[in-house]
Design an enzyme around this catalytic site. Structure first.
Site, PDB file in Angstrom:
ATOM      1  N   ALA A 263      16.231  37.138  85.027  1.00 37.58           N
ATOM      2  CA  ALA A 263      16.501  37.357  83.689  1.00 37.58           C
ATOM      3  C   ALA A 263      15.754  38.694  83.562  1.00 37.58           C
ATOM      4  O   ALA A 263      15.125  39.256  84.390  1.00 37.58           O
ATOM      5  CB  ALA A 263      15.958  36.471  82.397  1.00 37.58           C
ATOM      6  N   HIS A 264      15.994  39.267  82.394  1.00 36.47           N
ATOM      7  CA  HIS A 264      15.243  40.751  82.033  1.00 36.47           C
ATOM      8  C   HIS A 264      13.604  40.778  82.176  1.00 36.47           C
ATOM      9  O   HIS A 264      13.055  39.634  81.714  1.00 36.47           O
ATOM     10  CB  HIS A 264      15.859  41.272  80.711  1.00 36.47           C
ATOM     11  N   ASN A 265      13.113  41.876  82.694  1.00 33.20           N
ATOM     12  CA  ASN A 265      11.946  42.070  82.836  1.00 33.20           C
ATOM     13  C   ASN A 265      11.025  41.261  83.948  1.00 33.20           C
ATOM     14  O   ASN A 265       9.877  41.145  83.953  1.00 33.20           O
ATOM     15  CB  ASN A 265      11.144  41.734  81.591  1.00 33.20           C
TER      16      ASN A 265
END
Length: 361
Positions: A263-265
């Site tokens: 997922a993001h980050n």
């Protein structure tokens, strides 16, 4: 494994070791007669033929050495000495790390068999006027290379790859068919990305927005990108989302299996290996040299320190600050027994209180 090269291209054993990057492995050939066979491929002890090299890395298979038809066998020094004492006349390649030498030789055979894709741009590819295709790079059929993108020296794009605006592919990296890099994705040198992988799709970012209706969500644009280091391998149909503001980062030497969702980050440290079907929720940081078993799941906003091993199927719901192996999988059992045990688990808190009360009585 089938023979990989025809006899006219098969190197002699000493030449193979010279070609196969044995740096740091301290290999020596032990041939009772001094003869050195031609090696056309690699096989297991059970399946190797008269022009194939085999290896022994697991002691449980040592009994197979006596019956192998391999032209040569990679073994450790103690195994070679023991087999010679038993009268073995096989040709040995003596090495401290047989499995690693096998991997190095397999890399050479794979490169010889596969060859390099033809340099240049296929006529059916679409390349933006300001995109840069460096010397020796190969852009295959039906590829799209968008504005400002750069394909590094010796890199190759298989059929149907898409490289988005401003994205880069490092030198000698290989994208197999139908890999998608959204805008702002940067892949380092010598990476391998398998078919169907998608890097840089929007992260799952939404804010509650009552102005749109009860329970409605407003989209948060994902303004970051994805940065992939050098010598990374990404499996088929794995997805890596772009960061919300800063980039999602995959460190040097990371190995990702098929069907992983990042997922993001998220940040994954150098030389961490992640097996198939793992999910890593947003903003989790995994350290260097970690090993993650298949189907493990990570909650978001966690921090996992260096040198951690997570067993397959483990749900990781809190940060880990001490290196070691962690397992959180409830063992399987016959279904009826599992139902009975599950009923007991639901009563654990009550049972604990009752035990404490009895202890105090």
């Amino acid at each position: 494994m089938p023979v990989l090269l025809d006899s006219s291209r098969a190197p002699r054993l000493d030449a193979l070791l010279s070609k196969g990057n044995t740096q740091g492995l301290e290999c020596q050939i032990d041939s009772p007669t001094g003869d050195l066979p031609l090696i056309a491929g690699i096989g297991t002890l059970a399946s190797a033929g008269a022009q194939e090299i085999a290896f022994l890395s697991n002691p449980r298979y040592q009994s197979q050495v006596a019956s192998t038809a391999a032209a040569a066998v990679i073994v450790t020094l103690d195994v070679a000495q023991a087999l010679r004492a038993q009268g073995s006349t096989l040709v040995f390649v003596v090495c401290r790390h047989p499995y690693l030498l096998y991997a190095r030789l397999a890399q050479w055979f794979d490169a010889e068999r596969r060859g390099l894709p033809p340099a240049g741009v296929h006529p059916s590819a679409v390349v933006a006027p300001d995109a840069v295709i460096e010397e020796g790079a190969s852009v295959g059929p039906q590829c799209v290379v968008d504005s400002g993108a750069r394909i590094g020296r010796g890199a190759s794009l298989g059929p149907g790859c898409i490289v988005g605006q401003g994205s880069t592919v490092g030198a000698n990296s290989r994208l197999h068919a139908r890999v998608t890099l959204y805008d702002g994705v940067h892949v380092g040198a010598r990476a391998i990305i398998h078919s169907g992988a998608v890097l840089g799709a929007d992260g799952f970012g939404f804010a509650p927005d009552p102005t749109l209706g009860k329970g409605a969500w407003g989209k948060i644009p994902q303004l970051g990108g994805v940065t992939v280091g050098n010598d990374v391998e990404i499996g088929a149909n794995t997805t890596i989302d772009r960061g919300a503001i800063e980039n999602t980062i995959i460190g040097d030497g990371v190995k990702l299996d098929n069907l992983i969702m990042i997922a993001h980050n998220v940040r994954i440290g150098a030389h961490t290996a992640v097996a198939a079907c793992v999910g890593i929720a947003g903003s989790t940081v995994i350290g260097e040299r970690c090993i993650v078993g298949g189907a493990a799941m990570f909650s978001g906003h966690l921090s996992i320190c260096d040198d951690v091993t997570i067993s397959g199927g483990t749900p990781v719901t809190s940060s880990i600050t001490k290196p070691g192996r962690y397992t959180g999988v409830y063992p399987y059992s016959e279904h009826g027994e599992w139902q009975r045990n599950a009923a007991v688990i639901q009563q654990l808190a009550l049972l604990r209180r009752r035990v404490r009360a009895l202890e105090k009585a």
